[in-house]
Design an enzyme around this catalytic site. Structure first.
Site, PDB file in Angstrom:
ATOM      1  N   LYS A   1       0.840  -1.205   0.000  1.00 27.47           N
ATOM      2  CA  LYS A   1       0.000   0.000   0.000  1.00 27.47           C
ATOM      3  C   LYS A   1       0.874   1.255   0.000  1.00 27.47           C
ATOM      4  CE  LYS A   1      -3.744  -2.497   2.224  1.00 27.47           C
ATOM      5  NZ  LYS A   1      -4.352  -2.942   3.498  1.00 27.47           N
TER       6      LYS A   1
ATOM      7  N   GLN B   1      -4.504  -1.799   9.858  1.00 28.53           N
ATOM      8  CA  GLN B   1      -4.290  -3.098   9.203  1.00 28.53           C
ATOM      9  C   GLN B   1      -4.814  -4.224  10.105  1.00 28.53           C
ATOM     10  OE1 GLN B   1      -3.061  -3.636   5.996  1.00 28.53           O
ATOM     11  NE2 GLN B   1      -3.758  -5.708   6.415  1.00 28.53           N
TER      12      GLN B   1
ATOM     13  N   ASP C   1     -11.439   2.702   4.591  1.00 30.46           N
ATOM     14  CA  ASP C   1     -11.818   1.302   4.407  1.00 30.46           C
ATOM     15  C   ASP C   1     -13.342   1.147   4.368  1.00 30.46           C
ATOM     16  OD1 ASP C   1      -9.654  -0.426   4.015  1.00 30.46           O
ATOM     17  OD2 ASP C   1      -9.060  -0.287   6.125  1.00 30.46           O
TER      18      ASP C   1
END
Ligand code: NAP
Length: 301
Positions: free
Chosen positions: A62, A106, A129
């Site tokens: 990422k 994460q 997200d």
């Protein structure tokens, strides 16, 4: 070779890597414009707790993708012993930081951390997200602030490959909050990220308690599988000519495979995603898209 002895045509390969690259180039141009016209550099903060090797690879990928698109990324590493309250304190700091537009925690988090409490603590405008209840609610009402990265990647892949979902029977196997449920929610809407032909499906969702799974998956015009079980979907579970999207990522001793038995299913499907190189690269591209959207919104708000 006579008609009856002809081998079936192998499925068209849906190249997620190539489409992700195209999307990332589009994003890089928009980032350039935002920096030039408004002086705003989009910034994604990633929080990595502990040292899970797969998570380290995901976060690194990422970071690299951000860098290539001109998006700044800041990595916050915390030890595996981190408590819920320590992580909440970091999130408060990042929520208040005007220079940070998106926050990514994460997953998975170490077991002592209350995952739901952490995800709920990310400010909804920085929730790239799209896990926060407010953002999930907006998606289900068909007015998303952000689309969840993996389901959005699926929609982009289908749309950009010219595969319409309107009026189609879409079967989703898996009902996680991250993949399965938002896929159902998105394809049920009247419009999708690429317009009305990228939504408006008749959607069925299956899970581990579904009875006679094969009879449901065989109905699908478009079968999307996200269960985390290596090579689970076999050719007999797929209607000949169906489009098959494999979201699964399973690490075996000899490499990564999806939830779909690619060798078998590619002989009956009309189109299929590979693993790796299918939905994975698109998930990262859509994270960049959400970070850019967050930065653009901050410029206008
Ligand atoms: P998850 O939270 O573990 O959910 C798995 C879902 O699959 C559950 O709803 C479960 O049903 C269902 N399931 C399990 N076994 C089943 C069976 N035998 N028949 C029917 N349904 C079954 O997983 P997830 O986070 O959604 O991830 C799924 C897969 O996608 C994993 O391999 C993951 O690594 C991968 N993934 C890939 C990406 C990407 O970028 N490509 C992103 C996210 C996830 P119950 O609800 O009844 O337990």
């Amino acid at each position: 070779m006579t008609e009856s002895t002809k081998k079936p045509m192998p499925a068209r390969l849906l190249d997620g890597k190539a489409i992700a690259l195209q999307i990332r180039q589009e994003i890089a141009l928009e980032v350039e414009t935002l920096i030039r016209d408004r002086g705003i550099v989009p910034c994604l903060a990633a929080i990595l707790v502990g040292d899970d090797p797969a998570s380290q690879v995901y976060v690194r990928n990422k970071e690299i993708a951000c860098e290539k698109a001109g998006i700044q990324s800041r990595l916050f590493r915390m030890p595996a012993s981190t408590t819920t309250s320590e992580l909440l304190a970091l999130l408060r700091q990042l929520n208040d930081d005007q220079k940070i537009h998106g926050i990514l925690v994460q997953l998975p988090l170490p077991s002592q951390i209350h995952e739901r409490e952490i995800l709920d603590a990310v400010h909804p405008t920085k929730d790239v997200d799209a896990f926060a209840p407010e953002n999930v609610g907006l998606i289900s009402q068909g007015r998303p602030r952000y689309l969840p990265c993996t389901p959005h990647g699926v929609a982009q892949l289908l749309g950009r490959c010219g595969i319409e979902t309107v009026g189609k029977e879409v079967v989703v196997v898996g009902r996680s909050d991250i993949v399965g449920k938002p896929l159902v929610s998105m394809f049920l809407q009247r419009t999708g990220p690429l317009g009305s032909s990228n939504a408006n499906a008749t959607v069925t969702c299956c899970h581990s308690q579904s009875k006679d799974l094969s009879s449901i998956t065989r109905r699908a015009d478009i079968l999307i599988v996200a269960i985390g079980k290596a090579n689970f979907v076999t050719a007999d579970m797929v209607r000949p000519g169906a489009v098959v999207i494999d979201v699964g990522i399973n690490r075996l001793n000899d490499g990564i495979v999806g939830d779909v038995d690619f060798d078998q299913v590619s002989q009956v499907a009309s189109a299929i995603t590979p693993v790796p190189g299918g939905i994975g690269p698109l998930t990262i591209a859509m994270l960049l898209r959400n970070t850019l959207t967050a930065a653009q919104a901050s410029a206008n708000g």
